[in-house]
Structures are given as C-alpha cells and as structure tokens.
Design an enzyme around this catalytic site. Structure first.
Site, PDB file in Angstrom:
ATOM      1  N   SER A 275      -2.442  39.199  -3.740  1.00 17.32           N
ATOM      2  CA  SER A 275      -2.895  38.831  -5.109  1.00 17.32           C
ATOM      3  C   SER A 275      -1.923  39.192  -6.217  1.00 17.32           C
ATOM      4  O   SER A 275      -2.183  38.873  -7.384  1.00 17.32           O
ATOM      5  CB  SER A 275      -4.275  39.433  -5.450  1.00 17.32           C
ATOM      6  OG  SER A 275      -5.299  38.770  -4.756  1.00 17.32           O
TER       7      SER A 275
ATOM      8  N   GLY B 252       4.560  31.061  -2.507  1.00 17.84           N
ATOM      9  CA  GLY B 252       4.693  32.498  -2.228  1.00 17.84           C
ATOM     10  C   GLY B 252       4.749  32.829  -0.747  1.00 17.84           C
ATOM     11  O   GLY B 252       5.418  32.145   0.041  1.00 17.84           O
TER      12      GLY B 252
ATOM     13  N   ILE C 176       8.590  39.005   4.282  1.00 18.30           N
ATOM     14  CA  ILE C 176       7.600  39.255   5.343  1.00 18.30           C
ATOM     15  C   ILE C 176       7.907  38.425   6.599  1.00 18.30           C
ATOM     16  O   ILE C 176       7.614  38.856   7.711  1.00 18.30           O
ATOM     17  CB  ILE C 176       6.158  39.031   4.829  1.00 18.30           C
ATOM     18  CG1 ILE C 176       5.147  39.630   5.807  1.00 18.30           C
ATOM     19  CG2 ILE C 176       5.875  37.569   4.550  1.00 18.30           C
ATOM     20  CD1 ILE C 176       3.758  39.806   5.244  1.00 18.30           C
TER      21      ILE C 176
ATOM     22  N   ASP D 254       2.440  32.542   1.465  1.00 12.00           N
ATOM     23  CA  ASP D 254       1.795  31.468   2.230  1.00 12.00           C
ATOM     24  C   ASP D 254       2.813  30.373   2.586  1.00 12.00           C
ATOM     25  O   ASP D 254       2.927  29.953   3.755  1.00 12.00           O
ATOM     26  CB  ASP D 254       0.663  30.903   1.359  1.00 12.00           C
ATOM     27  CG  ASP D 254      -0.385  30.155   2.146  1.00 12.00           C
ATOM     28  OD1 ASP D 254      -0.347  30.195   3.389  1.00 12.00           O
ATOM     29  OD2 ASP D 254      -1.264  29.540   1.501  1.00 12.00           O
TER      30      ASP D 254
END
Ligand code: AR6
Length: 174
Positions: free
Chosen positions: A125, A35, A14, A37
């Site tokens: 999630s 992850g 991303i 974040d």
C-alpha cells in the site's frame, strides 16, 4: 518450543528475490497492474495471470477483498508461490490500518498453510495506494512479529529506496 522467525529488510527488486513465497501487492481484480504487481507479472510470465484468471472464475467472481490473500504459482520467479493480497488505499479521514495488518496476517497464514519457510513482502500500500511509509512499515513489522507461524523461519521485507529502508530499519529496531 517454537523459534521466532528472523525478520529482515533488504533493498532491491522483489522479483530478484529467492524464497518460498513472494507476496504481491495486487488489486482486487487479480489481473495485474503497476508497481510490484506489474513487475511480478512481467518477470513471472503468463502462468501467473492464467492462475489468477482461474481463481477469478472459480472463487472470486467479485474480486479478492481488501485485506485477503490467495496463492498461485510463481511462474518463472525464483519462488514456489506468489501470494496475492489487496492492500487498502490510504485515507486521511478513515483508519484503515486493520485492513493493512490483515494483508500481512492473511499472507502469512496462507504461506504457512503452503509449508513455506521463507516469505518476502513488499511494503504493501505504500506506492500507488499512497500509504505513508513510516506508518506502513510500523504496521508491517508489528503484524509480522505477532503473526508469523511455523514453518516460517524468515520474513524478508524488500524495499526499493533508502527512505523505505530507513523506515523499516527504524520499525525493526523499535
Ligand atoms: N520491488 C520492490 N518494491 C517495489 C517494486 C519492486 N519491483 N515496485 C514498487 N515497489 P505498489 P500498492 C515498492 O504501488 O501501493 C498496482 O497497480 C513501491 O516503491 O506496488 O499496494 C496494483 O495492481 C512501494 O513502496 O503497491 C494495485 O492497483 C511498494 O513497493 C496497486 O498498484 C508498494 O507499491 C497497489 O498499490
């Protein structure tokens, strides 16, 4: 007449994406994690964490609630803003799908208010928070189809691996 946004899935990281908004799969502390974040804070630089700390101090002393979304600068990322949202942890006994849908809906609402045209989502999630990929992809695609607002013209899901790609591809063609 409003044109429906284009919804696509691509494989990749991303933090390599160019868009008006990159959505972060954050936690309620807003202070970073692993992850997506971790990757967003690493590539985006300290400006994002500083903005998150300011938000904690001004509005979210108790943290951002699950299903909510809030925007900051995108720092050094190829985007105007990062929208941080807190996904629910998967539960085998409690149906938390409304909270997962809320992450997508609220992120799109915030993005639309910012005037974003292009919004990039990770599969919220489905990593550390343990949500099954197929179900997570179905909720993501259904919610985005219903909730994408002008001026958003493109919503892009960015996934890491072949399995996640197949789940989103199935959901998009269903
Ligand atoms: N680009 C695209 N997708 C990614 C990337 C990346 N760089 N990194 C992971 N994924 P996760 P969650 C995929 O764990 O489940 C953090 O510690 C990954 O394979 O990032 O919502 C936060 O601080 C998975 O499919 O987010 C929270 O504490 C999906 O992105 C917690 O993790 C989401 O994985 C949030 O957990």
């Amino acid at each position: 007449m409003t044109t429906r946004p284009t919804i696509i899935v691509v494989r990749g990281d991303i933090t390599d994406q160019h868009a008006d908004v990159l959505v972060n799969a954050a936690n309620s502390s807003l202070l970073g994690g692993g992850g997506v974040d971790g990757a967003i804070h690493r590539r985006g630089g300290p400006e994002i964490l500083a903005a998150c700390r300011d938000l904690r101090a001004s509005h979210y002393g108790k943290g951002l609630r699950t299903g909510q979304a809030v925007a900051t600068t995108a720092g050094r990322l190829h985007a105007e803003h990062v929208v941080h949202t807190v996904g629910p942890v998967w539960s085998g006994t409690e149906d938390r799908s409304a909270l997962l849908a809320s992450c997508y809906r609220e992120s799109l609402r915030v993005s639309s208010e910012l005037g974003a045209r292009t919004v990039v989502f990770p599969a919220i999630s489905t990593g550390i928070y343990g949500w099954p990929l197929g179900d997570g992809a179905r909720i993501a695609v259904c919610t985005v189809r219903e909730a994408a607002l002008p001026p958003i013209t493109e919503v892009r899901f960015v996934v890491f691996d072949e399995e996640a790609y197949a789940c989103f591809d199935d959901a998009l063609t269903a």
